[in-house]
Design a protein around this motif. Structure first.
Motif: not given
Length: 490
Positions: A425-430, A332-344
């Motif tokens: 993409x783990x944190x899309x700007x949708x 996954x690509x993350x452009x926002x390290x504050x969208x961390x919960x979904x990664x763990x």
């Protein structure tokens, strides 16, 4: 904690509590309340006095309404009229919480219940124990004096299992509140592990495994490692298994366990960061619910996974734009390290699907601020492709006095997860933050896609004020709902 005892008749009458209810529809909004008929009626003198007080005090019987009447030199010395609303469990729960707060300076009270008391007892017990909860790291102000409550019922032995279920549910909810309320100056991943190990100690039917950073690296838990790599306190993965011999269903519970969230390099503003000790409320809820299931000997196998990490800012923190390789190989690509919960969560869910072969998969997470934008402060956002599973869990959550609302998983939003560099993409700007987070997690459910539920419970995990059984601070949201739902799986 309060000691609640079932008795067939009053044994000590210093403060007597009588339930009251609204008279009924058609009587007008200002109609006086009526006494609830109890299994052991009070004396004629007390009964007559209570009936005379109802119109004089203009009581309506709404849930949580309370009026104390002093009777110097008489028995009982204090008479409390307690509104229970329509007499459902929610009304009794609110009544119990109001009573716990009003009677905090008493040492002992006696509460009369109606003849058919199972619903009343469960609600009252949970209300008393949750409404009296306090989290303080100082002795200033002292603890409430109230220590003993006698509950008068027709058949104490028959109602003992109801009392046990209610007390266990409340105790586990209090545990989740304690874990969540604890400041992050104390609460790092290893501290959390130690609390769970202490709770599990001496319970042979519970198996605890903890993966430390070296094991996470060796086994490929890239999401947990990425989020935790900026902290001096390394990440962990807790795996707690309750496996009774008579279990026919295996459910995996996953809870987000970010013990503090700065946002990482995508740092949060101060107002958004100050309560981020609550970002492990999902992990607290699923672990407490599993301990409760074991205490109640529920005939369902539960494996609980709590990925624990601190999301900190440092020279070793993961960066916006990094590619994370999750358990099982998806990237996954993350452009926002504050969208961390979904990664763990993605790591833990992929592991559950590939290695544990459960029948059902449920995750709870304080995942997005979008949860509160969509549903306000009281409701969790529930996602599932399985109508029956969603309905069953929603019904249990509602019966327990919590609240959630089912949200969509739109097919046309999946395109937001596309990445030129990674699988996802783990944190899309949708602009649909809670929905796209759920869709991202769905990619890690494998062949359990139609047997998975995700609950974004960021908003209801915290209360800004005392309200019925909620106290200011962590709510322990999810424990009560899970402990209503899990027995239906046996």
């Amino acid at each position: 904690m309060l000691a609640i005892r079932l008795v067939s008749g009053p044994t000590r009458l210093d403060t007597l509590v009588l339930p009251i209810r609204p008279v009924g529809p058609g009587e007008g909004p200002d109609a006086p309340a009526a006494l609830v008929t109890t299994a052991s009626p009070p004396s004629g003198e007390v009964l007559a006095e209570a009936e005379a007080l109802l119109p004089a005090a203009r009581l309506t019987g709404r849930a949580g309404e309370l009026r104390e009447h002093l009777r110097p030199g008489a028995t009982p010395q204090r008479l409390v009229l307690l509104g229970v609303g329509e007499g459902d469990e929610r009304g009794w729960r609110a009544a119990g919480a109001a009573l716990a707060r009003a009677a905090r300076d008493e040492t002992h009270i006696t509460v009369m219940l109606p003849g058919d008391a199972s619903t009343a007892l469960r609600g009252l017990t949970e209300g008393l124990l949750l409404g009296s909860y306090r989290f303080r790291m100082t002795e200033a102000g002292g603890a409430p004096a109230l220590a003993d409550v006698d509950v008068v019922v027709a058949d104490p032995d028959a109602l003992a299992p109801t009392l046990t279920a209610a007390r266990t549910t409340a105790e586990m909810t209090r545990l989740a509140r304690d874990l969540t309320n604890t400041p992050s100056s104390l609460k790092n991943p290893q501290w959390f592990v130690e609390q769970i190990a202490t709770a599990v100690a001496g319970q042979p039917d519970l198996r605890l495994r903890v993966r430390e950073p070296d094991e996470l690296t060796a086994e490929g838990f890239g999401g947990i490692l990425a989020v935790g790599q900026g902290s001096a306190s390394g990440p962990r993965l807790v795996e707690l298994d309750w496996h009774p011999a008579d279990a026919r269903t295996h459910v995996v519970l996953v809870g987000k366990g970010i013990t503090f969230d700065t946002g990482g390099i995508s740092i949060k503003p101060v107002p958004a960061m100050k309560l981020m000790r609550k970002d492990m409320a999902g992990a607290a809820a699923v672990l407490a619910a599993t301990l409760g299931a074991a205490a109640l000997r529920l005939p369902v196998r539960i494996t609980t996974l709590a990925p624990l990490a601190e999301n900190m800012v440092s020279g070793s923190a993961f960066r916006p734009g990094d590619i994370v390789r999750h358990y099982g190989g998806l990237t996954s690509e993350t452009t926002n390290s504050d969208a961390e919960g979904r990664l763990v969560l993605a790591d833990a869910m992929a592991y559950a699907v590939q290695e544990l072969a459960p029948d059902l998969l449920v995750d709870l997470a304080t995942l997005t601020g979008a949860n509160a934008v969509a549903l306000g402060k009281r409701h969790g956002a529930l996602y599932s492709e399985n109508d029956q599973l969603a309905a069953d869990l929603l019904a249990a959550i509602d019966a327990a006095g919590e609240a959630a609302w089912r949200m969509p998983l739109p097919a046309d939003y999946v395109e937001y997860l596309g990445s030129e560099l990674a699988d996802l993409h783990s944190s899309p700007a949708s602009g649909a933050g809670s929905v796209t987070a759920a869709l991202f997690l769905r990619e890690f459910t494998g062949d359990l896609r139609d047997r998975w539920v995700h609950v974004d419970m960021s908003a209801p995990s915290w209360s800004e004020e005392d309200d019925a059984e909620l106290t200011r601070g962590a709510t322990g949201w999810g424990v009560r709902g899970l402990l209503r739902w899990l027995p239906t799986l046996g």
